[in-house]
Design a protein around this motif. Structure first.
Motif: not given
Length: 145
Positions: A122-138
């Protein structure tokens, strides 16, 4: 704030009132946008979220499964198109976070090793889509895991 400070301030308004708006299980909507080839905010779900952001200035977290059934077909977060990635890039008020492998496999039903593999995917795809800075904090995991 904990202990005596919390008790002393109970019921008093906060200097900065806030709330968390998160939307679970949005993979199917992202896949629909990808398959239709439409702009992200032309889709009813994302148009509603954009209107809430425009009216109230809020940021919104979208919680994602790695896999889902969409119109009876197995789909994956990997199926979300680069066009959606571009649209998400223009909406810094949207953050993405993990929810679980799929509807039928909440994290508490997985071994720790399976959970690690799921979240890494999931995080690999989140990073592809928006980058690590836009991961939810919660974190909000499926089925209250």
């Amino acid at each position: 704030m904990t202990g005596p400070d919390f008790i002393a301030n109970a019921g008093k308004p906060s200097a900065a009132p806030r709330f968390h708006l998160g939307v679970d299980d949005v993979l199917a909507s992202l896949v629909e946008v990808s398959e239709r080839g439409c702009a992200l905010f032309d889709h009813a779900v994302f148009a509603t979220l954009a209107a809430l952001h425009a009216q109230f200035g809020i940021s919104i977290d979208l919680y994602l499964f790695l896999d889902a059934s969409v119109d009876g077909q197995p789909r994956s977060l990997r199926d979300v198109s680069d066009a959606v990635r571009v649209d998400l890039g223009r909406a810094p008020w949207l953050r993405l976070g993990p929810h679980g492998l799929d509807y039928d496999h909440p994290p508490y039903r997985q071994t720790p090793e399976q959970q690690q593999a799921t979240f890494a995917g999931i995080y690999r795809e989140i990073d592809r889509l928006v980058g690590p800075a836009r991961r939810s904090k919660l974190v909000r995991l499926h089925d209250f895991s």
